[in-house]
Design a protein around this motif. Structure first.
Motif, PDB file in Angstrom:
ATOM      1  N   ALA A   1       0.829  -1.206   0.000  1.00  0.00           N
ATOM      2  CA  ALA A   1       0.000   0.000   0.000  1.00  0.00           C
ATOM      3  C   ALA A   1       0.860   1.252   0.000  1.00  0.00           C
ATOM      4  CB  ALA A   1      -0.914   0.001   1.220  1.00  0.00           C
ATOM      5  N   LEU A   2       0.202   2.373  -0.310  1.00  0.00           N
ATOM      6  CA  LEU A   2       0.873   3.677  -0.309  1.00  0.00           C
ATOM      7  C   LEU A   2       1.250   4.085   1.115  1.00  0.00           C
ATOM      8  CD1 LEU A   2       1.573   6.462  -1.738  1.00  0.00           C
ATOM      9  CD2 LEU A   2      -0.754   7.127  -1.095  1.00  0.00           C
TER      10      LEU A   2
ATOM     11  N   ASN B   1      15.630   3.934  -0.889  1.00  0.00           N
ATOM     12  CA  ASN B   1      14.596   2.932  -0.604  1.00  0.00           C
ATOM     13  C   ASN B   1      13.236   3.274  -1.221  1.00  0.00           C
ATOM     14  OD1 ASN B   1      16.614   1.744   0.918  1.00  0.00           O
ATOM     15  ND2 ASN B   1      15.837   2.516   2.854  1.00  0.00           N
ATOM     16  N   GLY B   2      13.224   4.045  -2.307  1.00  0.00           N
ATOM     17  CA  GLY B   2      11.981   4.339  -3.011  1.00  0.00           C
ATOM     18  C   GLY B   2      11.136   5.447  -2.425  1.00  0.00           C
ATOM     19  N   PHE B   3      11.625   6.124  -1.397  1.00  0.00           N
ATOM     20  CA  PHE B   3      10.889   7.224  -0.787  1.00  0.00           C
ATOM     21  C   PHE B   3      11.101   8.519  -1.563  1.00  0.00           C
ATOM     22  CE2 PHE B   3       9.041   5.638   3.066  1.00  0.00           C
ATOM     23  CZ  PHE B   3       9.766   4.502   3.356  1.00  0.00           C
TER      24      PHE B   3
ATOM     25  N   SER C   1       4.656   1.901  -2.632  1.00  0.00           N
ATOM     26  CA  SER C   1       4.350   0.537  -2.231  1.00  0.00           C
ATOM     27  C   SER C   1       5.190   0.148  -1.024  1.00  0.00           C
ATOM     28  CB  SER C   1       4.637  -0.419  -3.397  1.00  0.00           C
ATOM     29  OG  SER C   1       4.412  -1.761  -3.019  1.00  0.00           O
ATOM     30  N   ALA C   2       4.529  -0.037   0.106  1.00  0.00           N
ATOM     31  CA  ALA C   2       5.245  -0.337   1.350  1.00  0.00           C
ATOM     32  C   ALA C   2       5.810  -1.757   1.343  1.00  0.00           C
ATOM     33  CB  ALA C   2       4.311  -0.171   2.539  1.00  0.00           C
TER      34      ALA C   2
ATOM     35  N   LEU D   1      19.831   9.234   6.982  1.00  0.00           N
ATOM     36  CA  LEU D   1      19.215  10.214   6.093  1.00  0.00           C
ATOM     37  C   LEU D   1      18.474   9.506   4.966  1.00  0.00           C
ATOM     38  CD1 LEU D   1      18.972  13.247   5.303  1.00  0.00           C
ATOM     39  CD2 LEU D   1      20.943  12.856   3.810  1.00  0.00           C
ATOM     40  N   LEU D   2      17.197   9.869   4.803  1.00  0.00           N
ATOM     41  CA  LEU D   2      16.390   9.352   3.695  1.00  0.00           C
ATOM     42  C   LEU D   2      16.474  10.275   2.489  1.00  0.00           C
ATOM     43  CD1 LEU D   2      12.902   8.140   4.981  1.00  0.00           C
ATOM     44  CD2 LEU D   2      14.617   6.791   3.768  1.00  0.00           C
TER      45      LEU D   2
END
Lengths: 120, 115
Positions: free
Chosen positions: B17-18, B61-63, B80-81, B46-47
């Motif tokens: 999910a989102l 990580n896709g964020f 997508s989690a 750090l993201l």
């Protein structure tokens, strides 16, 4: 990949004792920081350090706290007489200095894994 | 003065999910904005960061996060989690004055990912 390291990972001390928390920042970084996170609370800024002196500190950083860069690699936080409320996770961070538009800017802060301090 | 508000101390999503983690900031001057992630018993990683270049920032990580000045927001999303995304996420602000240094953190949002 370079990283910030901290020792020890966990420190247990008696109230009133002095503790020294150690950090090795990333080698080409010039700005150093300490933050703390009391269990269940947000991360709070304590102090920043540049060119062998404190550049900014919070109201938490009172006379019981001191920081030092004793050699070319370590950055330490000393708490002179620990209190129960000093129990927290202490994070060290470091950042590069970037020169642009005539200013020396602090770049992104990279954090170490933390030292969990428990005061009994 | 600068501050950060993270709405929702806990967010739970299903795998796939989102993910939407909200962050609103308050700053008297243009800010730098950051998202950090803290996995259990680890430090802050750090993201992504916003430093006044592109308003849509992609991280690890896709964020990604979008800076919206009109809404004073910097919400973190991932389409997508994954189970490995379970962690605590912190939004932080730093003043863009060239001399400012301290990060001001929000209270954090714990993300739970369920099957």
């Amino acid at each position: 990949e370079p990283e910030v390291t901290q020792t020890p990972s966990h420190q247990v001390t008696q109230m009133g004792q002095e503790v020294i928390l150690r950090c090795v920042p990333i080698s080409n970084h010039l700005y150093f920081y300490w933050y703390r996170q009391i269990l269940g609370q947000k991360v709070e800024f304590l102090v920043s350090f540049y060119n062998n002196e404190i550049s900014e500190k919070s109201e938490i950083f009172d006379d019981q706290f001191s920081v030092e860069r004793p050699d070319g690699s370590n950055f330490t936080l000393k708490i002179r007489s620990t209190k129960l409320e000093d129990s927290a996770m202490y994070f060290c961070a470091s950042s590069e200095a970037l020169r642009g538009l005539g200013l020396l800017r602090r770049d992104t802060q990279y954090f170490g894994p933390g030292t969990r301090l428990t005061v009994l | 003065a600068q501050s950060v508000t993270q709405l929702g101390s806990h967010v739970s999503v299903s795998e796939g999910a989102l993910v939407l983690l909200r962050c609103n900031y308050s700053s008297s001057v243009p800010p730098y904005l950051f998202w950090y992630v803290q996995y259990p018993n680890q430090g802050l990683q750090l993201l992504l960061k916003y430093t006044s270049a592109a308003t849509l920032v992609k991280g690890i990580n896709g964020f990604e996060a979008e800076f919206k000045k009109s809404e004073t927001s910097f919400h973190l999303t991932k389409p997508s989690a994954h189970m490995s995304d379970a962690a605590e996420y912190f939004c932080a602000v730093r003043l863009d004055t060239g001399t400012a240094s301290k990060l001001t953190f929000g209270t954090g949002t714990r993300l739970q990912v369920t099957l």
